[in-house]
Design an enzyme around this catalytic site. Sequence first.
Site, mmCIF file in Angstrom:
data_model
loop_
_atom_site.group_PDB
_atom_site.id
_atom_site.type_symbol
_atom_site.label_atom_id
_atom_site.label_comp_id
_atom_site.label_asym_id
_atom_site.label_seq_id
_atom_site.Cartn_x
_atom_site.Cartn_y
_atom_site.Cartn_z
ATOM 1 N N ALA B 78 -30.172 -20.391 4.004
ATOM 2 C CA ALA B 78 -29.355 -19.475 3.210
ATOM 3 C C ALA B 78 -28.224 -20.201 2.486
ATOM 4 C CB ALA B 78 -28.795 -18.361 4.089
ATOM 5 N N THR B 79 -27.691 -21.248 3.074
ATOM 6 C CA THR B 79 -26.611 -21.982 2.392
ATOM 7 C C THR B 79 -27.120 -22.542 1.072
ATOM 8 O OG1 THR B 79 -25.345 -22.510 4.381
ATOM 9 C CG2 THR B 79 -25.123 -24.027 2.531
ATOM 10 N N ASN B 158 -21.596 -11.432 8.779
ATOM 11 C CA ASN B 158 -21.965 -12.233 9.939
ATOM 12 C C ASN B 158 -21.033 -12.036 11.136
ATOM 13 O OD1 ASN B 158 -20.347 -13.546 7.882
ATOM 14 N ND2 ASN B 158 -20.262 -15.309 9.237
ATOM 15 N N GLN B 186 -28.158 -12.256 7.415
ATOM 16 C CA GLN B 186 -27.964 -11.522 8.669
ATOM 17 C C GLN B 186 -28.759 -10.219 8.726
ATOM 18 O OE1 GLN B 186 -26.255 -12.343 11.372
ATOM 19 N NE2 GLN B 186 -25.150 -14.147 10.673
ATOM 20 N N HIS B 208 -33.806 -18.778 10.619
ATOM 21 C CA HIS B 208 -33.376 -19.038 11.998
ATOM 22 C C HIS B 208 -32.537 -17.934 12.637
ATOM 23 C CE1 HIS B 208 -29.044 -20.184 11.741
ATOM 24 N NE2 HIS B 208 -29.350 -20.359 10.475
ATOM 25 N N THR B 246 -40.893 -31.738 -1.429
ATOM 26 C CA THR B 246 -42.139 -31.442 -0.729
ATOM 27 C C THR B 246 -41.959 -30.274 0.218
ATOM 28 O OG1 THR B 246 -42.871 -33.713 -0.884
ATOM 29 C CG2 THR B 246 -43.863 -32.393 0.861
ATOM 30 N N CYS B 331 -8.191 -21.046 17.616
ATOM 31 C CA CYS B 331 -8.443 -22.239 18.417
ATOM 32 C C CYS B 331 -9.913 -22.604 18.453
ATOM 33 C CB CYS B 331 -7.933 -22.026 19.833
ATOM 34 S SG CYS B 331 -6.143 -22.034 19.895
#
Lengths: 128, 407
Positions: B78-79, B158, B186, B208, B246, B331
Amino acid sequence: MAYSDKVLDHYENPRNVGKFDDNDQSVGTGMVGAPACGDVMRLQIKVSDAGIIEDAKFKTYGCGSAIASSSLLTEWVKGRSLDEAKAIKNADIAEELALPPVKIHCSVLAEDAIKAAIADIKSKREAH
Amino acid sequence: MSDLKFPIYLDYSSTSPCDPRVAAKMAECLTLEANFGNPASRSHFFGWKAEEAVETARRQVASLLNCDPREVVWTSGATESDNLAIKGVAHFHSKKGKHIITSMIEHKAVLDSCRQLEREGFEVTYLEPSDTGVITAEAVQKAIRPDTILVSLMHVNNEIGVINDIEGIGKVTRENKVLFHVDAAQSTGKVVIDLEKMQVDLMSLTAHKTYGPKGIGALYVRRKPRVRIVPQIHGGGHERGMRSGTLPTHQIVGMGEAFRLAHEEMEIDNARMLSLRTRLLSGLEDMEEVYVNGDIDARVAANLNISFNFVEGESLMMALRDLAVSSGSACTSASLEPSYVLRAIGRNDELAHSSLRITVGRFTTEEEIDYAIEKIREAVGKLRELSPLWDMYKDGVDLDQVQWAAH
């Protein structure tokens, strides 16, 4: 991120969790950080007339490293004079806990907390 | 409880494992005895056989979207599809206009593609979502200008799993003769996608997150009316020149099988996931100061994004080492900023720091959910005992009125 065993130990078994009465003249309170930044530490010290820290308590909102830094600090300051406690540096905490660079600010916050608690007890004493 | 395996995976929106049926199909396309050929080899049996497998997969993907197989262009995920769609449209239509509309809560692949175009002289409007997390067709309508060439919005967010009204937005873009790109990474297998009804011009897909392998995706490029893009990867002219390279037969076959299963099993999967999520939420929602982030109804069944006030997300995840979940806490991110999605829907920094994203999937069990509930309640209780903010809240202090020594 992998935590050091010492961070895990303080996180799993935090030392000296709790709160003293703010109004007690022998108690100095340091509250540093901000909820918006993701960490707030409250460190309290109970100081004898001779200027020795007899007891310390903390509560911390923050990541595991922040909790461990403040827990370790309460162990270290007990039995020390105010001047000795003031000499504790964030680098000492970071080294003891093996904090990664991204977590150094947690130890800085702990140093700020003890400094603020000392300043608080000093101003209380001067007011008397 | 004895057959629980640790850690428990509850992060399906990050990635899903391959369905064993997918992995089996992929394994048939690797070795000398198997279907290993180059689909672009036109002169021999190995090429023909690989090409046949690739075209079967293309039909399987098209069938889930209700589109023509010739509209499916294979990419690496997707990126890449987002990059190809956004930059490809912008570079082709830059003479017509240089204005693009997107939203503040898009995936980084869309936001950073837009940032790159800004550096190239394009202008981008970032729509603010409602506090439930949706972008409305009205908001899109208002933002369209004479020089707008593209609207790029996600189907399902997402982080919070909220679903946008793609059909409604597509009507607006079509009426205004603006191209519409949708990131559907998503949503495949979770929401019905019907490209006969949805007036979408380009759609980014990935395998994926739908029980297929990583490293393979596709870009849907509409034929009627024809959408034209400038390729971003040049080479042998594969995929009608839109994406050279390919074709990885095993990956493509995996995506095809994954999307075939999604098409067949979407209803069963969704019913199961909804019942698991409902079980999870009802096990947590009676706790004090718990907030669901984003609309609970207009979201995919798999997602729960929830904030436990006065508890910091990373320390919470540390206590939940048996559970693989994610957090919007600063964090846990490389940038040390709390989730930009939660902030954009109006959550304050504290609640963004305190959030967990728990996403269930095809292989999640009720026992795992029950275990997660027990562990989360225990951890939140423990950390609140440690939290000065919880103390103050219990003492009736208004935290918004406190002067914090920010650092």
